[in-house]
Structure formats: C-alpha cells, structure tokens
Design an enzyme around this catalytic site. Structure first.
Site, PDB file in Angstrom:
ATOM      1  N   ASN A 167       0.841  -1.205   0.000  1.00  0.00           N
ATOM      2  CA  ASN A 167       0.000   0.000   0.000  1.00  0.00           C
ATOM      3  C   ASN A 167       0.870   1.246   0.000  1.00  0.00           C
ATOM      4  OD1 ASN A 167      -2.471  -1.254   0.026  1.00  0.00           O
ATOM      5  ND2 ASN A 167      -2.491  -1.461   2.270  1.00  0.00           N
ATOM      6  N   CYS A 189      -5.508  -7.341  -3.384  1.00  0.00           N
ATOM      7  CA  CYS A 189      -5.908  -6.965  -2.025  1.00  0.00           C
ATOM      8  C   CYS A 189      -7.077  -7.849  -1.616  1.00  0.00           C
ATOM      9  CB  CYS A 189      -6.302  -5.488  -2.032  1.00  0.00           C
ATOM     10  SG  CYS A 189      -7.160  -4.959  -0.555  1.00  0.00           S
ATOM     11  N   HIS A 190      -7.121  -8.220  -0.358  1.00  0.00           N
ATOM     12  CA  HIS A 190      -8.152  -9.172   0.103  1.00  0.00           C
ATOM     13  C   HIS A 190      -9.395  -8.519   0.674  1.00  0.00           C
ATOM     14  CE1 HIS A 190      -5.168  -9.013   3.624  1.00  0.00           C
ATOM     15  NE2 HIS A 190      -5.988  -7.994   3.659  1.00  0.00           N
ATOM     16  N   HIS A 226      -9.552  -0.154  -1.707  1.00  0.00           N
ATOM     17  CA  HIS A 226     -10.011   0.238  -0.356  1.00  0.00           C
ATOM     18  C   HIS A 226     -11.185   1.211  -0.388  1.00  0.00           C
ATOM     19  CE1 HIS A 226      -5.818  -0.910   1.472  1.00  0.00           C
ATOM     20  NE2 HIS A 226      -6.517  -1.955   1.082  1.00  0.00           N
TER      21      HIS A 226
HETATM   22 MG   LIG Z   1      -5.427  -3.874   0.959  1.00  0.00          MG
END
Ligand SMILES: [Mg+2]
Ligand SMILES: [Mg+2]
Ligand SMILES: [Mg+2]
Ligand SMILES: [Mg+2]
Lengths: 472, 472, 472, 472
Positions: A167, A189-190, A226
């Site tokens: 990130n 990204c999870h 995000h």
């Molecule tokens: Mg992430």
C-alpha cells in the site's frame, strides 16, 4: 520452430504441471506476506521452482530462506520450492517469471508520523496507509522506490508478471506503469474477499442456506482499492442486492460480525456499521473494511476516538504494529530453531491461484487493480482502478464494470485525481502540488488551511529522510 | 430555389443590414437585464425588428414595452425596435429568431433562505446563486422551469438561438440541452470580461501602456461558470502570465481595485485578494469576481464575516437586493412617466454583438457556456463548461481550451459532478441524491453531517412552494 | 522580473512592431515557396529580422540569399529582412522563432516512379504526392527526413513555431509530433482558399453580388489535407449550402471555371466537375482541387486519361515538373543578374499573416493541419486533421468542427488509418505493413493483388536509395 | 421483503434448479435452430418451463410445438419443457424470461437476388448474408423487422434476456439497441467455436497431444461477427500463436481439414486456406469460416468460381438452401408422424449454457456480439462487436479485448461504418446513403460505379416487397 522441438518443449503439458518457475520476492522481510506465500505454495503440487528472496534487510531474507527450505523438505508438503536469499534486486529479478512485491516503505517511525502527527490537529486515521494525510505521505516516499523497482524490472524481467501487495496499492501500481508502460503488473488486495464472506454469512443469516465458499458469491466490483463498491451481487439465482437492504435494516444499529466480539479483540475487525451506513446513503455495497472506507470520507466516522468506537471499528496505533512485528519475529525464531514448524494452511490470498491461471491452469475471475482502459466508465484512462478481471495464460483482462452512480463517482474521482497529483508531486518533488492534494483530502479539508499547512510541514519534516531531493 | 428568388431574398446583404428579426425575451421583469439589452439595441443600426416581452409578471413586461417603445421613438436612437409585451410564453416564442432568458427563479424570500438560512450553521455565502447550499437550492427550483422553457422552445422555436443569462448558469444551460438536445443555446456571463479589465489595468499599472479595450487582452479561458480559469493571457506580443506574477506579488497584501475604495461602496466589488491568493496556490488566473470564486472553495475566504472583510470582498444580503429592486422600480416609474429617459450607453454585455455575429456580420471570439464536446479535456462530455467559442453566421463553435492542471481540475470536476447530481435530483425529485450533492459542496462539507441534514431539510421546507412533487 | 526591465522589454509593443525575429527556412531551393515568402515579407512593415536559408542544395540557398537581400534593399519594400544561407540545419535552427519547412523529398526521378510506374498497371494519378501509390511511396521516403528534422528542432528550437508546407502534409506534420510531441507545429495548404474563391465567384454568378475577398466566405472545414470537406458555408447572412446546390445543378455537366479555359492551359486547373459530383453523391462541398480529390476516391475519375479529360481536369506528368523547374531556374538567373526584379505581390499564402497572429498582432481564424484533439469527432486522437483554428499570440487552437456524415467519415478514416500504417511502416521499415496500406489505397484496390505486389516491389526498387535500412 | 418470504422464494436454490422459466422463441419455423435448442434443453435437467413458439408461419410453429412436446414426453429426456405455438408475438413475449430470435428475413427468392444478382456483374459471394451486396440488401429488409421486435420487447418483456441468432448478426443486434437502448440482448454465432476446434486439431497434429474439448483452447477474440480475429491463443501453458505459424507453413498450399475431403461434400466446409493466407498477410488468426471471411475482403478469394475452388472453399447457391430446407421439412414430417424421433445430442451451440449462466448456475466466458463500450479500443462506441464476455447471473459483461493492429483495424472499421450507414439508411429509407455504403463494400468497389448503380437498383427492385416506404 522445428516440430520435434515443439513436441519436446510442450510434453510437460500433458501432465498439467509447470516446473522451473522463478519467482522474485521483493520485500517480505516483515514476515507476514512471505510466510503466506510459502504456505500457499506448499499446498500446490502443480508448480515448482525457485523463489529468490530480496529484502533491504538481508538478514530477514536469509531467515525466510531458511524457513522456506525447511518447509519444502517436510514430507507432507506438496509444492517443492527452493528458497534463496539474494543480496541485490538484480539477482532476484534476473530471469524471473513472476515478481511479487510486498515492502514496508520507510520505517515504523515514519508510519508513526503518518498516523499520529495528524491527531494533534484532530485528524484521526484508522490505518493511514492509503488515503488521508498519512496515506499521502506514505505515497510520497513509496513512489520513488517503486519507480526504481520499475526500472529494474524493465531492464531485467520485462516479461515477468508482477504482483503488488504494498500500500498505497493504487499508487504503487500506477507508478510501475508510469515508469514502464509495457509492464505486466497488477495489484491484489483481500478486502473485497472479506466483503464476499460477509455476504455469504448474510445468505446464511437471512435464508438459512449454507454457502460453501465466498467464491460462490458473485459480485461486480468497481472503484479504487479500499474504496471499492459492489453494484451487483448474487448467490446462484438469488439477487443479493435487495437482500442486503434487509440485512442493513436488521443490523444497522448494532452492526454485524462474522465472529461475535472480534472487533473488541483485534484492530483489524469491525462490525460493518460504516459499510451499512454507506449503503443507506449511497445504495451500493462498499467493499472494504470499515477502517479503510472511513478514511476516504469526510470525518463522519473518524471525528474522534469516541466516534470511532460508536461506529464499532478501531484505530490502528503504530505501537500495536511494532509489538505485532516483534511477536512475528519471536515466532520466526522458533521456526528457525526448529522449535515450531510453519503451519501450512490456505492463506486466503489468491497469489498462487493467479500464478496457476497465468500458467494456463484454469481461468480465474477475480478483482484486481489495473490501469483503467475503460473498465470503469468516466474515470480517467490510466488511473489504477479495481474491478474484476479474467486471468488466463499470460493475460489479465479487465471485465467491463460499468459506471458508478453520480454521487459515488464524485467521491471516488476526487481521490483518483488526488492520487494523480501525488504521483506527479512525488516524481517531480513538487511540494506545492503535494500540499494542494493534501488539503483536498476529505479528512484534511475540515481543518483550517493554516493548520493544514502546519501539519503538512511537520509531516514532511518528520519523514524527510525518505524524501530525498525535496525542498524541505 | 429559383435564381430570381435567390437574388431577391439576399438583396439586403449588399447593405449589410438585417430587418424583421424577432427576439423573444423571457423574464426581464426585474428590470436590469432587459434595460441593458434595450440600450445596446438602440446603439446598433444594422439590425431591427420586434422584441416580444414575456414575464410571469405581465405588468412588468408591459412597463418594459412602454420604456422600450419610447426609446425607439427617440430621434437619436439608431436601432429601431418594436417592443411588445405578451401574455404567454407561446406568443413570445412563436417565430422567434433569438430567445433571451433572464429570469428570477422563485422569489426574494426563497433567495433569502438560500443565502441566510445556512448562516445559522456558520456557512456564509457571498452570492448564493451558483455553488454552495444556496446555489444548489436555487438550482433545484430553476431546473423544472428551464425544462419547461426547453419544451416550449422545442415546440415553437426549434431553430432559434437561445441566450441564457440566468444563474445558476451551467445548470440552466445544461437543462436546456438535457430536455432538447438539438437546441442552439449558450450561456453568457460578464465575469470573465471584468478579469480582462483587471488585466488591462495591470498592463497600465506595471508597464505604463494604455490599453484601449479589455478586448485587446487575449485569454484562454477554461472551467465552469464563475469558477473559470485563465491559463494564457497576452496583450499584443506581451505574455501576461509572468506579469501577473509580478502584479500579485505587488498587491497580494493590500489587494488591487480599478476604482479605489469601490469595495466599501458596493457589494459587487472586491480587491481581488481571493483571486491573487488562488494564483499563488494554483498558478492560474481565476476569472470571476472574488465573491463568486470564494463559494467554490472550502470556507477559506468565507469562514465568517470578519474573514470576508479581511479578504476585502462582500457578502450580498438579500435585503440589499430587495432595496436595490425597489430603486429600480422607482427609477422605472420616472421612465414611464417621461420624467426621465433611459440612458443609452453600452451595457458591457455582448448579447447584441453575438446576435450580429450569428447573423453573419463579423466573427466574434468570446467566452460562452456550452456543453463540453471536448473543448476541455478530461471533463465529462455534455457537462456545461465555459471556454472561448467562435461565433459566426448561425454557429457557435467552441475553441479547444486544453486541460486544467490536476489540482484545479480536481476542484472543478467536483462541482461538475455535483451539478450533474443536482440536475438528476431536480428532474427526478430525488431528495437523497440532492442531499448527497449538498453535503459534498465544499462550503457544506465542513459542518457535521447531522447539521448538514438539518440545514438541508430547513432549506427544502422554506422553499417547498417551488419544489412541486418533492417528498417534503 | 523587475518592473523597470518589464517596461523596457515591452516598449516596442506601443508601436505595434516586432523586430529581430529569426525565421529558419528549411528547403525552398526549388524556388517557388521561398520566393512567395520573400514577397509576402516585403509587403509587411510590422515585422523584421533574419531569414536563415538552409537547403541540401547550398548553391540554391545562396541564390535565394542574394535574391532576398536585393529585394530588401529596394526602397519601395516595407519589410526589411536579412537573408542568410547556412550550411547546416543546426545553424538555421539555432535561436529560431519560426521554422518554415518546404522540401522536395527525394528527386524528380523518384517522383517519376511515384507517378508513372503505376500507369503501367492502369493506375493513373493526377498528382501522386498525397494519396494513392505515389503518395504512399513519397511518404515512406519523407517520414525519416521529418523524423530527423523533428529531432533537430527538439534539440535546438523547441519553442519555435514550425510551419510545414511539404506534402504529404498530414504525414509530415504527424511525424513531427510523433518524434517530438511538444512541438509547436502545424501544416498549411491553400487548397481550401481556392474553394473559398470558388464560392465567392458563385455568389457573384448567382446573386450578382461582388465579394471583396475569399476571406468573407465563412466556412467550417473538416477532414484531412486534400480530402477536406465543408459542411457549412456562408457569406454575411446568406447560407451558401443551398446556393451551392443550385450552382451544382447549373454547372454539373459543363463544369465551372473562374478563368474560362484555364484548365486547358495549366495542369493545376480544373472545371470543378469532380467537386460537383462529390456534392451530388455525398452532400458536402469537397474543399480541394479536383486533381487532389480524385486520388482519394476509387478510380471513378482517374480510370484512364480519357476519363480524366471527360471530368475536365489534368494529370501532372513529372516531365512537366522538370520543365517548370528549369523555367524557374532561368527566371532566377535574371533575378540574380539584376536583369529582372522579384515582383512583389501577395502570394495568396497565409504564412506571414500567421506569423503576425502568433506575435499577437491580430487574431486569425483559418484552416490548418494539426493533431486531432477532438476537433473532428470520431477520428482517432493524434492523427493529423484539417479544420479551422484560432491563431493568437503564441497559440494555435483548433475550433471544434464536429463530425462528418457516416459515408464521408468512412472514406476519410480509411485514409487516416492508411496514413497511420504508413507512418509505422516508414519508422520501422516494415515492408509488410507498408504493402497492406498500399493495397488498401482506393486507387490500388482495383487491380489484382498479384499485380499490386509486383507494382509495389518495383516502386520500392526504383526509390531504394531513399529507403535506407529497408529489406529490399 | 419479509424474511419469511425471502426464504420461501429462494428455497429452490439449495437444489440448484430453476423452474417455471418462460422462453419466447421468435422464428425457428425454418426448422434448424429450433430443433437444436430443443435438443440442448432436453439434455439439461436443471431448468424447466415453457417455450412459446412464434413464427410468421404459424403452421411451422405448430409443428415445432408437436415435435417439442413429443420429445419432452420421452422417458430418457432430462429437461422437461412445455412447448406452445402462439399466434402473435405479443403472446410469445408476455412474461418471457428469455427471448431467442432466429428468423429468415424475407424469402428464399429475396435471398436468391442477394446472392445471384451480383454474379451478373462478376461479383461472387460465398454466403451473401452478412457483408457484400447481398449482406447489405438482407440488412435493409431485416432492420425494420428487428426495430419492430425491439419495440415489442420494450413493451412486453423489457427485463428479458434476448439472444439473437439471425444474420446479419451485428446489424440485428445493433438495431435492437438502437430502438431500445436498455435491452438486455446479445448475439451468438458458432464460427469462433469452429476456429477453436481447428486449433485443438492443430495441437494434436503438431504436438501429438489430445485436446478434450475446444473449450480448452483459450482465445482472445476481437472484431465483428464473421470478421473476427484472435490475437492470443493458448492451450494450457502452451502459446498457440507461434504454433499456428508452423501450422500455416505446413498446410498453406494444400489446406487443412478436420475431416478430410469434407469441403467437396458440403458447401459449409473449407480447407482453411483463406484463413491461412490472412495469417500470412496480417499476422492474426481470422476466426470464422473461409466462406464468411472472403466476403469482407476485396475479391481476392471470390474473383470467380475457379478462384474459389483454388482456395478450396465453396459458394452457397440458394438452390441448395431451398433443397436443404425441403429435406428438413421431409424429415420433420417423419418426426410429426412418429416415424422418427428427434435425435437428442449436443448441438454445439451455447444457448442453453448461457441461460444457465444467466440464472446463476456457473460462470461462462465465451464470445458474444455486444455494443462496444470500449472492449475493442478504437472502434466506435455503440457499434456491435464480437469479443469474449463474462456471463453470470443476470449479467453479460464484455472482457477487454484490446486493439487490432492498424491494418486489420482499418479493414474492420470500414465494415463497421458501412454497417452504421446501412442502419441509418434502412431506418430512414435513405437510398443514397444505402448506395454509398453499397459501393464502399470491398466486393463491390471493384466494378465501375455505373455498373454498381445498375446492380443496386436491380437488387432493390427485386426485393422491393420487403422495403416498404422506400422510394423505388
Ligand atoms: Mg489492501
Ligand atoms: Mg454570471
Ligand atoms: Mg496542398
Ligand atoms: Mg454466424
């Protein structure tokens, strides 16, 4: 190509295996992500080869080498890999088929400035690594590092597939493409996976149907990392969008947790109240943890620690990260001494599945971060967005995700252009432009511009070791 | 066409005059704008015809008719026009070659709510008719009126050229195109002219060169109405951009006025300090009055009346507008009674010049508000933007204006998408979407969302008579 | 900048003159274009300076130097310029404010192959320098030369304005931008002017109105050089589009010439029958000479010499060009010996007017060739198109021209993409791609592909001296 | 929604079945396609419901009803459907979840004109239903029919998924979206599948690896229907692009057939020599049968029947179609009388798989025809293109396919714009525009324009019964 040679070269395919793969792992010294990959590789028998481990902390790379090779020797492990720590990024990249990047840009001290300096001005951040004043500062020091990595990849492994885990996701990936436009990179990204898990539990909660895996929850994802949104969700023939309305109505006040009480134990957990609130106001399912989502909005959820608590999520103090890191190091000692063995279980990440898909072993449709080629209508081409993509043999092709509603689009594109400003500011060491982006962050826009200037200068000052060439 | 007929029809051209033009004037009862047009028409001998006056206040239209016709009779007047008040918009539009729209949407009371209700929550607005909470509310009640006008134009005068003077400029023009995409409409505003005047005075101030007319200051304009920017300015062979830097350095603290002290006398005046500050921060010349510019920014300049005073510009209380209107009415009485005669002098507006250009009497390059066809790169197609255009016989073609710098682009597009949200909200009576735009206004984003909700509901309630069909 | 210095620097502006300009003239040895510029400069008193003359034939440049300086000494001449032949392009470009390029790419012999080799396969070309097999071959040898020029400009005169007169116009200009994207270049061609003149004569012919100048004919131009279209034309308040319909009806069969019988005297003249035919079929006014237009179409007008004659225009044999060149050289000898003096009269070109406009001495709206930024909707961004532009102090901004009708658009874009293919083929020496473009030229598509291949190879072979690096 | 109701509604999902589906089948009287669907439905146990059969030949629909219901009664059949012939399209569409369209636009006589009238002018067509003079004429009579169908769908089944099988595929699908932009329609064609089969056989031929199914050949498809291209192909980890080069080298001269000698038996077969030739010239794999591909090119492969034979593919005379149809009718009689039973086996089409995917029963990635939203860069938005798409519960989302090489792009877009012209011509009954498209077809461009005019008028005349409202 001679036919004979063709046949020789492709024999392996009949067996559905690929050998002699080289993975370059950049970073990973901080323990978490490298271990996850080792575990996932160990579970997969179809592929094998070498993992070159490069970290600016060579000792950490050496430790990882040892842990990895111990694991490979274990008789139960299906995936046999040779781990090798290397002293230079060049050695790691040379001949790599895959490059995985997962670094800590700067230090915990720098991260402390990112997260806590703004608190002196009443700005609270739950993570501080993507948006907000902290995310911006972190980006300023990460972008030159990524520019450097991109140049190395261009020189040494231009055909490798590059998977980014660091990130700020969008800006790391964006920098790779800015410097080397032909790069074959994407970011993973999870956060979206966890939202699928939430929806799976919703199906059970409301319909009393057991869902086997989050992967059965089909979603259309669009936005930026995000700050991603789901505008279509289904389980089999069931449209989950009206169901989510019911779910939000049911749990708006108290929130909903998969594991009851988890948010009190862990800074990473929440009760999804922010997510529910965003749905009420904007009509789509926000697809990231509450702690990330809150940072992209005005300080509705992050006004002060009490507000955060009322919304039932957590701030992540850097002290916690330091302590957490220490625990990992201690744990690692036990692995190195043989006192403990690395537990092999699916990490929940998809890196290894992606590698399989890129090697032609089965299609995969999942969410990734890629430059916009039109997969999200109305966002600028080239900016890094998160949508589904179809991953196949040597290709990652975005799936058309459509358009966000006007009001969400407006919030998202504000961050997209702020990110573009930060990219240019970081590459050109342009303090004025960086500040203009800084003061345009929703979390910053609420303080006076004089305070914003003061804060900005302090944060720059605190982290100046990582901002070479800036006029500080 | 028979040749003979062709020759007959076009004889007039040899003389360079066009007769029998019909102009439909929608609105204008509030006195100011209609009088300006009368004056400009009176000064121009090349064109003549009829002006149909339509206002929801028929008495006001009748008064205008009388004043206009008295003027035409005067021997010194060059432009001879017949003024006629009509009772319906249909009569006005039937057969019109040009349509000029200049209305007051709602009432002074509604405007009072727009401007002063937010003050109870610490939100101060210097105008309240374009951006901010007031501009948004005004848009919500204006859009249905403009949708209605567009439908009438489509039915009765689809080939007429339509010039809009009403605020909110962008959204009025946008609505016309939304309802009748083939309309030949554009919007005009004099704010950019005043910035040209400022630059002309700058040339004199710094270089001791007299500039004959603001029109000699050549500029490239880009942005949206009242939040427009100049990225290139010249006088003859002199590049004015570096000169403006010197000018800002010289006058940043005390400000600069063309007429010394004017800002203390008139709510419409300022010392251009906001403009200078924006230049220091963003590098381009903001091309509108400080009172407009301030409303598009976070409350840097509008925090409270003291801040406004420190930046040397003025709030415009609605009481002032009411009083000003009364003075105009009194003045009008004298005109009607013959006690005074309408003073004939150039208004500074370009409406009549534009009509001449549209009739083929000379090219005109000037700034107008039009749907974006790409004249500003990166802003959504169809949104109404302000740039230069080339006006010629029956055509208004935007001149490519290029792209805004990233940081300004980000601020501008936030308003562009807020405006698009307001358009959809007003057309669909969608309170939620209207509120999401409301809370995303930079002037509103600084108060808590609970206060914002309260304020929004009060403003809706105050003006509900003008929001038919809304769920209030 | 200190104020005093500012004032000093800009004093000249009060006088409306600019001195000490440096113009670099690249090419011009072939006599025609350089003389035109000299003549136009001589007629203009507002500007003065130096013209550096560079040609690969240094002797020709020296002759031009002499002629130019003789002219400047003449007492009646208003514009005083110093002409100086230079031996390298670097000397010419160093410090240049303007660069004018007008070269002959290759030799008359190469041009002979371009024009006449295809005749052996039944392909006739009226010019052979823009489209068709000849235009394509000429492009292949011109593009590397222009790539080289672009690199020199980037190094030595990156801020100069570059005016191109060489054909193929679109590809020369396109190459400059491909190599140096920040270049300030545009291309000029008088074909559209001649169409304006035709329309001016039409007005007189049909309406018995005298038109003072072609510039009073206002047009909207869109397309690519030599295949440009007018979709709007007016004279004062008269719409010329319906008038043109009458004009075409009147003269379709016999054609129309401004100077009766000229087409029998000069290969450059025609009776506009091709233009009239295109109007009947496609509804817009084609805005180039018939000899250019015919080459962009299937061989409707160029089937064989008889067909050409029937359509009343001319082929341009290269023998004629050689003889014409010899006459110019003879004429030049008389100028050099003083036996004759260069006649000073307006050339009809706009180069000097453009320089004045770029120096801030009056706006100019005229047609130029520029990369598409959206001025023509639907054509690829970056491809060089011809539309109106607004020329002002240091800026050339395209005017939005709109969209071509579907059928014309289709014909135009076929050439646009063929040109893009030729650009890539020439830069990468890619014979296969060049041939795929070749066989896609409408004039070539009518012969069998075997013949096309034979012809292509012969033309490549004939001109291989100018195709260094190609695999021939 | 009450929770209880939610649970009730979604119970079925646990079983992974969906009942009570209504499919409207428009057309199908010509026997072939309807039978294929019946067969595929019979093989699938997860779904059931009603198929409403509508054909302008009601008798044919009744016959299909009978055959379908007989089939459903058979004990071995897994998919139980009720077939019902209806007299109006309204009855068919009312309440439909899916609409399948497969019609014969016009008559065999009209098709005879499409295919054979051009032969009198030396224009040979191998199919005559998509491109070329025949494809264009067929489009002109199909577009109004599809406009009508679109209006009915809009009124009666706006949420149904519409699958088109009729040619010309692109224009049928394009018309549906032109009339009803919110329609959920896409077009399906098996030509790409056959190319996958060819590639599967290539793998076996060159590498001696058995490929289980064409679906294991992963491809990236881009272009327009029947002129589609593959720029990436793989089998497991094997890149098939270099392999195809070897394959073409091996079989260029003699061609390659999956079933040896088939092309001599069937008009639908070929030896893929056209495909191989296109690869040699353009570098990508053309993904349709040679008989389709040849019609999009200049008459390289269709010069005359001998040329066709030399390239080892076939013309499709309409007499053959008439005879083929009669055989199907005879066969049908046996089915109706019970003498024979419909053979149940996979048709090779994907309609039923697509329905399953749209019902949430498994993701499907396959090639479909959809309006371009950017999935092919550079082709106009809205034009119907063929690429892969991801099909899921109630959604068909294109996968980004990228960009064609310049030379292929140019050929494809010529057809795309010709198709757009035909669409507008057919909707507006604009003969001039239709002719301008006609003469721009590569197969037509080679004859003189006088002949082209004559041919066009004859073809219009021959089919005027199907061109109501045209000025013939
Ligand atoms: Mg992430
Ligand atoms: Mg204004
Ligand atoms: Mg020319
Ligand atoms: Mg097909």
């Amino acid at each position: 190509m001679a036919l004979k040679e063709l046949k020789e070269n492709n024999k392996e395919q009949i067996e559905d295996t690929v050998k002699d793969i080289k993975i370059a792992y950049i970073g990973g010294g901080s323990q978490g992500w490298a271990k996850r990959l080792m575990s996932d590789l160990a579970l997969e028998s179809k592929i094998s080869g070498t993992v070159a481990l490069y970290d600016i902390n060579f000792k950490a790379a050496l430790d990882n080498e040892k842990v990895g090779n111990l694991l490979s020797k274990h008789p139960d492990v299906k995936g046999k890999w040779h781990y090798q720590a290397v002293q230079t990024i060049q050695e790691a990249l040379q001949g790599a088929d895959f490059v995985i990047i997962s670094i800590l840009p700067g230090s915990f001290q720098a991260m402390g400035s990112d997260v806590h300096q703004p608190e002196k001005y009443g700005i609270y951040q739950s993570v501080g690594d993507t948006a907000g004043p902290g995310g911006l500062m972190r980006a300023c020091r990460t972008i030159p590092i990524y520019a450097d990595i991109a140049n190395h990849i261009k020189a040494l492994a231009p055909n490798a597939w590059v998977i980014n885990y660091t990130n700020p996701m969008s800006l790391c990936t964006r920098t790779l493409y800015e410097i080397f436009p032909e790069i074959k990179a994407f970011g993973c990204c999870h956060e979206v996976f966890h939202t699928q898990e939430l929806l799976a539990h919703m199906v059970t909660d409301l319909l009393e149907i057991e869902v086997k895996s989050r992967k059965e929850i089909k979603i259309n994802v669009l936005g930026i990392n995000h700050f991603t949104w789901i505008n279509r969700a289904s389980y089999k023939n069931i449209d989950l969008m009206p169901l989510y309305q019911t779910f939000v109505d049911k749990y708006y006040e108290e929130g909903y947790e998969i594991k009851k009480g988890a948010w009190r134990e862990s800074v990473f957990e929440s009760c999804n109240r922010v997510k529910f609130d965003l749905f009420k106001r904007y009509g789509l399912i926000a697809a990231a943890g509450d702690r990330h989502l809150a940072e992209f909005m005005p300080p509705w959820y992050l006004k002060d620690p009490e507000t955060v608590k009322a919304w039932k999520f957590r701030l992540t103090p850097v002290d916690f990260r330091i302590q957490d890191q220490q625990e990992k190091i201690n744990k690692n000692q036990k692995l190195l001494s043989g006192e403990e063995q690395l537990e092999v279980r699916p990490s929940g990440e998809e890196g290894v599945e992606m590698i399989l898909a890129l090697l032609g072993m089965g299609d995969l449709v999942t969410n990734v971060n890629l430059p916009n080629q039109g997969q999200i209508a109305g966002l600028p081409l080239g900016s890094v967005v998160e949508t589904n993509a179809l991953i196949r043999k040597d290709s990652v092709l975005p799936v058309m995700a459509g358009q966000l509603p006007l009001d969400i689009h407006n919030m998202v594109q504000r961050h997209v252009y702020n990110q573009e400003s930060v990219l240019q500011a970081a590459l050109n060491k342009d303090k004025q432009l960086a500040f203009n982006a800084f003061i345009n962050e929703p979390l910053v826009a609420n303080i006076s511009r004089y305070k914003a200037e003061k804060l900005f200068n302090e944060m720059i000052e605190n982290t100046k070791d990582y901002l070479p060439g800036w006029d500080i």
